[in-house]
Design a protein around this motif. Structure first.
Motif, PDB file in Angstrom:
ATOM      1  N   CYS A 126       0.833  -1.206   0.000  1.00  7.68           N
ATOM      2  CA  CYS A 126       0.000   0.000   0.000  1.00  7.68           C
ATOM      3  C   CYS A 126       0.865   1.253   0.000  1.00  7.68           C
ATOM      4  O   CYS A 126       1.987   1.270   0.508  1.00  7.68           O
ATOM      5  N   TRP A 127       0.293   2.324  -0.537  1.00  6.43           N
ATOM      6  CA  TRP A 127       0.813   3.660  -0.283  1.00  6.43           C
ATOM      7  C   TRP A 127       0.025   4.245   0.885  1.00  6.43           C
ATOM      8  O   TRP A 127      -1.185   4.050   0.992  1.00  6.43           O
ATOM      9  N   SER A 128       0.738   4.970   1.761  1.00  2.71           N
ATOM     10  CA  SER A 128       0.100   5.476   2.955  1.00  2.71           C
ATOM     11  C   SER A 128       0.755   6.779   3.387  1.00  2.71           C
ATOM     12  O   SER A 128       1.535   7.385   2.640  1.00  2.71           O
ATOM     13  N   GLU A 163       2.585   1.384 -12.308  1.00  2.00           N
ATOM     14  CA  GLU A 163       1.445   0.641 -12.838  1.00  2.00           C
ATOM     15  C   GLU A 163       1.612  -0.825 -12.481  1.00  2.00           C
ATOM     16  O   GLU A 163       2.698  -1.378 -12.650  1.00  2.00           O
ATOM     17  N   PRO A 164       0.571  -1.447 -11.989  1.00  2.00           N
ATOM     18  CA  PRO A 164      -0.721  -0.852 -11.645  1.00  2.00           C
ATOM     19  C   PRO A 164      -0.596   0.110 -10.471  1.00  2.00           C
ATOM     20  O   PRO A 164       0.347   0.013  -9.686  1.00  2.00           O
ATOM     21  N   ALA A 165      -1.551   1.030 -10.378  1.00  2.00           N
ATOM     22  CA  ALA A 165      -1.488   2.036  -9.317  1.00  2.00           C
ATOM     23  C   ALA A 165      -1.526   1.371  -7.948  1.00  2.00           C
ATOM     24  O   ALA A 165      -2.290   0.422  -7.739  1.00  2.00           O
ATOM     25  N   PRO A 166      -0.707   1.833  -7.010  1.00  2.00           N
ATOM     26  CA  PRO A 166      -0.728   1.251  -5.666  1.00  2.00           C
ATOM     27  C   PRO A 166      -2.077   1.469  -4.998  1.00  2.00           C
ATOM     28  O   PRO A 166      -2.741   2.491  -5.205  1.00  2.00           O
ATOM     29  N   PHE A 167      -2.482   0.496  -4.179  1.00  2.00           N
ATOM     30  CA  PHE A 167      -3.665   0.668  -3.352  1.00  2.00           C
ATOM     31  C   PHE A 167      -3.318   1.657  -2.249  1.00  2.00           C
ATOM     32  O   PHE A 167      -2.258   1.567  -1.637  1.00  2.00           O
ATOM     33  N   THR A 168      -4.204   2.598  -1.979  1.00  2.00           N
ATOM     34  CA  THR A 168      -3.903   3.639  -1.000  1.00  2.00           C
ATOM     35  C   THR A 168      -4.792   3.533   0.227  1.00  2.00           C
ATOM     36  O   THR A 168      -5.978   3.204   0.126  1.00  2.00           O
ATOM     37  N   THR A 169      -4.213   3.816   1.379  1.00  2.00           N
ATOM     38  CA  THR A 169      -4.912   3.690   2.656  1.00  2.00           C
ATOM     39  C   THR A 169      -5.876   4.847   2.869  1.00  2.00           C
ATOM     40  O   THR A 169      -5.847   5.857   2.158  1.00  2.00           O
ATOM     41  N   LEU A 170      -6.701   4.707   3.911  1.00  2.00           N
ATOM     42  CA  LEU A 170      -7.593   5.793   4.303  1.00  2.00           C
ATOM     43  C   LEU A 170      -6.773   7.042   4.600  1.00  2.00           C
ATOM     44  O   LEU A 170      -7.149   8.152   4.215  1.00  2.00           O
ATOM     45  N   ALA A 171      -5.639   6.884   5.270  1.00  2.00           N
ATOM     46  CA  ALA A 171      -4.781   8.031   5.598  1.00  2.00           C
ATOM     47  C   ALA A 171      -4.306   8.732   4.335  1.00  2.00           C
ATOM     48  O   ALA A 171      -4.306   9.967   4.255  1.00  2.00           O
TER      49      ALA A 171
END
Length: 208
Positions: free
Chosen positions: A56-58, A90-98
């Motif tokens: 994830c990206w966070s 790519e693919p775009a990283p999944f990003t956290t709520l933060a």
């Protein structure tokens, strides 16, 4: 000042979306969509930073460095948001709520500044938050600021290309009314993503 008639429905949509997202983040109840109140608790720090999938990206402590496939932590202060210069992974990283909430707050803060402020703030000036309560408070302050900027707009401003000088969007090509519409769209779609992440966190037993 009289609100330009063309702005009224967009302002009402903005107010509804903002109120609904704040309630979704803070509780004690939220609107289910049909006017029924549903109990919801405030976002916890664990939920705020929850990474439901790998890589994830966070938002991270600057001392820890960027996450997977990110090359830097955007902004200033002790915490930064994962990012990388174009072309993005790519693919775009999944990003956290933060990450998503930080992204929203940054857009509102910078666009407000480039509409009715100093016209000088950059992404390097923005501070992401490492805890949920501060991030939600920043969101409320940022959207309050944007709403005040909208209330200051005249009918002529709505047709003015470049009324906002925000450097990371289409502000230099589009009339301000289109920018207002775009910011509503950002609030609506990222708000929906944040709501879904809250549902997933709950369904996974609090992130376990």
């Amino acid at each position: 000042m009289t609100i330009p008639p063309r702005l009224v429905p967009l302002l009402e949509q903005f107010d509804f979306a903002r109120e609904r997202l704040v309630a979704r983040l803070t509780g004690p109840v939220m609107d289910s969509g049909n006017g029924t109140d549903v109990a919801v608790g405030p976002v916890t720090d664990d939920e705020y930073l929850w990474e439901p999938v790998a890589d994830c990206w966070s938002v991270r402590r600057r001392t820890d460095g960027p996450g997977p496939r990110a090359t830097e932590l955007a902004g200033t202060g002790a915490w930064g948001r994962d990012t990388a210069p174009p072309p993005h992974p790519e693919p775009a990283p999944f990003t956290t709520l933060a990450w998503r909430l930080s992204h929203l707050v940054e857009m509102f803060v910078l666009r407000t500044d480039h509409t009715v402020g100093t016209h000088a703030l950059t992404r390097d000036d923005f501070r992401s938050r490492g805890d949920a309560a501060s991030a939600v408070a920043d969101f409320e302050a940022a959207t309050d600021g944007w709403r005040k900027a909208l209330l200051s707009a005249t009918d002529a401003d709505l047709d003015t290309v470049g009324h906002s000088t925000y450097p990371h969007g289409s502000d230099a090509e589009d009339p301000f009314l289109d920018i207002v519409w775009w910011m509503n769209q950002e609030l609506l779609h990222h708000g929906a993503e944040i709501a879904l992440l809250r549902d997933l966190y709950r369904a996974h037993g609090g992130g376990r």
